[in-house]
Write a protein that holds these residues in place. Structure first.
Motif, PDB file in Angstrom:
ATOM      1  N   ASP A  83       7.936 -19.338  -3.580  1.00 12.16           N
ATOM      2  CA  ASP A  83       7.911 -19.408  -5.042  1.00 12.16           C
ATOM      3  C   ASP A  83       8.782 -20.586  -5.505  1.00 12.16           C
ATOM      4  O   ASP A  83       9.842 -20.411  -6.105  1.00 12.16           O
ATOM      5  CB  ASP A  83       8.387 -18.079  -5.652  1.00 12.16           C
ATOM      6  N   ASN A 133       9.459 -14.658  -3.003  1.00 14.25           N
ATOM      7  CA  ASN A 133       9.683 -15.075  -1.625  1.00 14.25           C
ATOM      8  C   ASN A 133       9.975 -16.578  -1.620  1.00 14.25           C
ATOM      9  O   ASN A 133       9.948 -17.227  -2.670  1.00 14.25           O
ATOM     10  CB  ASN A 133       8.526 -14.680  -0.697  1.00 14.25           C
ATOM     11  N   THR A 152       0.950 -12.214  -7.460  1.00 10.65           N
ATOM     12  CA  THR A 152       0.035 -12.352  -6.331  1.00 10.65           C
ATOM     13  C   THR A 152       0.558 -11.722  -5.042  1.00 10.65           C
ATOM     14  O   THR A 152      -0.225 -11.375  -4.170  1.00 10.65           O
ATOM     15  CB  THR A 152      -0.287 -13.837  -6.074  1.00 10.65           C
ATOM     16  N   ASN A 153       1.880 -11.589  -4.903  1.00 12.44           N
ATOM     17  CA  ASN A 153       2.442 -10.993  -3.681  1.00 12.44           C
ATOM     18  C   ASN A 153       2.311  -9.479  -3.656  1.00 12.44           C
ATOM     19  O   ASN A 153       2.509  -8.855  -2.622  1.00 12.44           O
ATOM     20  CB  ASN A 153       3.921 -11.370  -3.536  1.00 12.44           C
ATOM     21  N   ARG A 154       2.007  -8.895  -4.800  1.00 16.75           N
ATOM     22  CA  ARG A 154       1.791  -7.450  -4.932  1.00 16.75           C
ATOM     23  C   ARG A 154       2.986  -6.602  -4.506  1.00 16.75           C
ATOM     24  O   ARG A 154       2.842  -5.482  -4.025  1.00 16.75           O
ATOM     25  CB  ARG A 154       0.534  -7.014  -4.181  1.00 16.75           C
ATOM     26  N   THR A 155       4.171  -7.156  -4.662  1.00 13.80           N
ATOM     27  CA  THR A 155       5.385  -6.421  -4.343  1.00 13.80           C
ATOM     28  C   THR A 155       6.294  -6.473  -5.563  1.00 13.80           C
ATOM     29  O   THR A 155       6.550  -7.541  -6.105  1.00 13.80           O
ATOM     30  CB  THR A 155       6.104  -7.045  -3.141  1.00 13.80           C
ATOM     31  N   ILE A 166       7.958 -10.629   2.219  1.00 12.86           N
ATOM     32  CA  ILE A 166       7.115 -10.371   1.058  1.00 12.86           C
ATOM     33  C   ILE A 166       5.929 -11.308   1.187  1.00 12.86           C
ATOM     34  O   ILE A 166       6.101 -12.528   1.234  1.00 12.86           O
ATOM     35  CB  ILE A 166       7.883 -10.612  -0.254  1.00 12.86           C
ATOM     36  N   ALA A 167       4.737 -10.750   1.307  1.00 17.26           N
ATOM     37  CA  ALA A 167       3.515 -11.525   1.542  1.00 17.26           C
ATOM     38  C   ALA A 167       3.682 -12.416   2.781  1.00 17.26           C
ATOM     39  O   ALA A 167       3.347 -13.593   2.778  1.00 17.26           O
ATOM     40  CB  ALA A 167       3.136 -12.343   0.316  1.00 17.26           C
ATOM     41  N   ASN A 168       4.245 -11.848   3.843  1.00 21.75           N
ATOM     42  CA  ASN A 168       4.448 -12.512   5.132  1.00 21.75           C
ATOM     43  C   ASN A 168       5.384 -13.718   5.076  1.00 21.75           C
ATOM     44  O   ASN A 168       5.330 -14.588   5.941  1.00 21.75           O
ATOM     45  CB  ASN A 168       3.109 -12.919   5.765  1.00 21.75           C
ATOM     46  N   GLN A 169       6.238 -13.795   4.066  1.00 20.35           N
ATOM     47  CA  GLN A 169       7.232 -14.858   3.938  1.00 20.35           C
ATOM     48  C   GLN A 169       8.595 -14.213   3.700  1.00 20.35           C
ATOM     49  O   GLN A 169       8.677 -13.122   3.131  1.00 20.35           O
ATOM     50  CB  GLN A 169       6.897 -15.784   2.758  1.00 20.35           C
TER      51      GLN A 169
END
Length: 129
Positions: free
Chosen positions: A42, A39, A27-30, A96-99
């Motif tokens: 998780d 991140n 879901t983080n797309r990284t 990663i995903a703003n975290q």
């Protein structure tokens, strides 16, 4: 510098009687080394944190019940991770995903009393400054 943590990382708990694995959903797309990068968020039990083979923490209700049934003899029991809070501290230099990204220096507290750490990051190519 520490290593970046990703899907399939191997985890160790201070009260666990064997390793567990980190699952990072895409879901983080990284990606890092073709695996979803983790991140600090998780930390969800059973979704991200798989149970350890057995737990010997007296704060775990399953262990307390097994110990009582064994007439006071400390008895390991099934592990059900209780990780309500995110990993700490994370690496704030990489988001990663703003975290903050999860790195090998981060720890995760189990509400029953254990401390979870990363022993194998899932990849060995990417370092985090």
């Amino acid at each position: 510098m520490s290593q970046q943590v990703c899907n399939t990382a191997v985890l160790k708990c201070t009260f666990g009687l064997g390793p567990s694995m980190l699952t990072v959903l895409p879901t983080n797309r990284t990606l890092t080394s073709n695996q979803p990068a983790a991140n600090i968020m998780d930390h969800i039990p059973m979704t991200n944190i798989a149970p350890f083979p057995l737990c010997n923490c007296p704060g775990n209700p399953a262990v307390a019940a097994a110990t009582a049934a064994a007439l006071g003899t400390p008895t390991p029991a099934a592990c059900t991770p209780a990780t309500a809070a995110p990993w700490i501290p994370g690496q704030t230099t990489v988001l990663i995903a703003n975290q903050p990204a999860l790195d090998t220096n981060s720890k995760l507290v189990c509400s029953f009393g254990g401390m979870i750490e990363v022993v194998v990051p899932g990849q060995f190519t990417h370092m985090i400054p």
